[in-house]
Motif scaffolding. Structure first.
Motif, PDB file in Angstrom:
ATOM      1  N   PRO A   1      43.154  87.898  36.390  1.00 37.67           N
ATOM      2  CA  PRO A   1      44.030  86.732  36.521  1.00 37.67           C
ATOM      3  C   PRO A   1      43.233  85.450  36.297  1.00 37.67           C
ATOM      4  O   PRO A   1      42.102  85.324  36.768  1.00 37.67           O
ATOM      5  N   ARG A   2      43.808  84.530  35.549  1.00 38.65           N
ATOM      6  CA  ARG A   2      43.144  83.251  35.261  1.00 38.65           C
ATOM      7  C   ARG A   2      43.843  82.085  35.932  1.00 38.65           C
ATOM      8  O   ARG A   2      43.209  81.122  36.324  1.00 38.65           O
ATOM      9  N   HIS A   3      45.196  82.165  36.022  1.00 36.65           N
ATOM     10  CA  HIS A   3      45.999  81.092  36.614  1.00 36.65           C
ATOM     11  C   HIS A   3      46.951  81.673  37.648  1.00 36.65           C
ATOM     12  O   HIS A   3      47.383  82.824  37.519  1.00 36.65           O
ATOM     13  N   VAL A   4      47.285  80.879  38.654  1.00 35.98           N
ATOM     14  CA  VAL A   4      48.247  81.298  39.671  1.00 35.98           C
ATOM     15  C   VAL A   4      49.572  81.626  38.976  1.00 35.98           C
ATOM     16  O   VAL A   4      50.041  80.872  38.129  1.00 35.98           O
ATOM     17  N   ASP A   5      50.133  82.764  39.316  1.00 39.22           N
ATOM     18  CA  ASP A   5      51.401  83.272  38.797  1.00 39.22           C
ATOM     19  C   ASP A   5      51.348  83.716  37.335  1.00 39.22           C
ATOM     20  O   ASP A   5      52.392  83.933  36.725  1.00 39.22           O
ATOM     21  N   ASP A   6      50.149  83.875  36.750  1.00 36.10           N
ATOM     22  CA  ASP A   6      50.110  84.441  35.401  1.00 36.10           C
ATOM     23  C   ASP A   6      50.385  85.945  35.487  1.00 36.10           C
ATOM     24  O   ASP A   6      50.565  86.504  36.564  1.00 36.10           O
TER      25      ASP A   6
ATOM     26  N   ASP B   1      47.942  87.873  37.777  1.00 37.08           N
ATOM     27  CA  ASP B   1      48.037  87.462  39.178  1.00 37.08           C
ATOM     28  C   ASP B   1      49.238  88.138  39.828  1.00 37.08           C
ATOM     29  O   ASP B   1      49.138  88.685  40.931  1.00 37.08           O
ATOM     30  N   VAL B   2      50.353  88.153  39.127  1.00 38.81           N
ATOM     31  CA  VAL B   2      51.560  88.802  39.658  1.00 38.81           C
ATOM     32  C   VAL B   2      51.354  90.319  39.757  1.00 38.81           C
ATOM     33  O   VAL B   2      51.695  90.940  40.764  1.00 38.81           O
ATOM     34  N   TYR B   3      50.781  90.926  38.734  1.00 43.80           N
ATOM     35  CA  TYR B   3      50.556  92.379  38.728  1.00 43.80           C
ATOM     36  C   TYR B   3      49.698  92.827  39.911  1.00 43.80           C
ATOM     37  O   TYR B   3      50.026  93.795  40.599  1.00 43.80           O
ATOM     38  N   TRP B   4      48.594  92.116  40.152  1.00 50.86           N
ATOM     39  CA  TRP B   4      47.657  92.538  41.196  1.00 50.86           C
ATOM     40  C   TRP B   4      48.158  92.253  42.612  1.00 50.86           C
ATOM     41  O   TRP B   4      47.523  92.625  43.582  1.00 50.86           O
ATOM     42  N   ARG B   5      49.319  91.652  42.749  1.00 54.94           N
ATOM     43  CA  ARG B   5      49.912  91.480  44.082  1.00 54.94           C
ATOM     44  C   ARG B   5      50.443  92.803  44.621  1.00 54.94           C
ATOM     45  O   ARG B   5      50.593  92.965  45.828  1.00 54.94           O
ATOM     46  N   THR B   6      50.741  93.742  43.714  1.00 51.25           N
ATOM     47  CA  THR B   6      51.288  95.036  44.140  1.00 51.25           C
ATOM     48  C   THR B   6      50.426  96.214  43.699  1.00 51.25           C
ATOM     49  O   THR B   6      50.794  97.360  43.908  1.00 51.25           O
ATOM     50  N   HIS B   7      49.304  95.944  43.062  1.00 56.18           N
ATOM     51  CA  HIS B   7      48.386  96.990  42.615  1.00 56.18           C
ATOM     52  C   HIS B   7      46.972  96.630  43.059  1.00 56.18           C
ATOM     53  O   HIS B   7      46.673  95.473  43.337  1.00 56.18           O
ATOM     54  N   THR B   8      46.131  97.634  43.107  1.00 58.57           N
ATOM     55  CA  THR B   8      44.736  97.410  43.483  1.00 58.57           C
ATOM     56  C   THR B   8      43.888  98.520  42.878  1.00 58.57           C
ATOM     57  O   THR B   8      44.394  99.389  42.172  1.00 58.57           O
TER      58      THR B   8
ATOM     59  N   GLU C   1      47.584  76.027  37.819  1.00 54.32           N
ATOM     60  CA  GLU C   1      46.461  76.058  38.757  1.00 54.32           C
ATOM     61  C   GLU C   1      45.561  77.248  38.465  1.00 54.32           C
ATOM     62  O   GLU C   1      46.020  78.384  38.369  1.00 54.32           O
ATOM     63  N   ASP C   2      44.275  76.995  38.319  1.00 54.86           N
ATOM     64  CA  ASP C   2      43.309  78.057  38.080  1.00 54.86           C
ATOM     65  C   ASP C   2      43.140  78.914  39.333  1.00 54.86           C
ATOM     66  O   ASP C   2      43.230  78.415  40.453  1.00 54.86           O
TER      67      ASP C   2
END
Length: 113
Positions: free
Chosen positions: A84-89, A92-99, A44-45
Motif C-alpha cells: 500500500p502506498r496511499h490511504v484507501d488505495d 491498503d483496502v485489501y490488507w485490511r482483511t488479509h494478512t 495521504e501517504d
C-alpha cells in the motif's frame, strides 16, 4: 469653454459588473472542466519519505519502518507488488482483511471484521 464630465449611471455600472461576474464564472467553469476535479485530490501517504510500510504477522496491524532498517519482531514486509502506498488505495483496502501467516502465505485475517 467648459467641458462636461459624464459619469456612468448606476444601471450601466451594474451591467458592467454583471458582465465581469459572468466572464469570471465561465472562466472558472472552464478551468475546472479542463483540469478535472481529480487534479485537486489529496492522497495521504501510508508512510513518510524515508520509511516503508510493514504489516503484523497474522493480523491487520501495520507500521512504518525507516529505510535501511529491518521490520521489528512480529512484523513483515508486504509482498512485492502488493504494497500500500496511499490511504484507501487498492492494497491498503485489501490488507485490511488479509494478512500473512508465519510461513509467508496470504490468509484471511483472523481479526478482519
Amino acid at each position: 469653454m467648459s467641458r462636461s464630465i459624464t459619469r456612468p449611471t448606476i444601471a450601466s455600472e451594474a451591467r458592467r459588473l454583471r458582465g465581469l461576474l459572468a466572464a469570471a464564472l465561465v472562466g472558472s467553469a472552464a478551468l475546472v472542466t479542463l483540469t478535472g476535479c481529480s487534479s485537486f485530490e489529496f492522497r495521504e501517504d501510508i508512510c513518510s519519505n524515508g520509511e516503508y510500510p510493514v504489516m503484523t504477522v497474522n493480523g491487520t496491524g501495520s507500521a512504518c519502518v525507516s529505510d535501511g532498517e529491518q521490520p521489528p519482531a512480529g512484523y513483515v514486509r508486504y509482498p512485492e507488488g502488493n504494497v500500500p502506498r496511499h490511504v484507501d488505495d487498492k492494497w491498503d483496502v485489501y490488507w485490511r482483511t488479509h494478512t500473512l501467516d508465519e510461513d509467508g502465505n496470504v490468509i484471511t485475517a483472523p481479526d478482519a471484521g
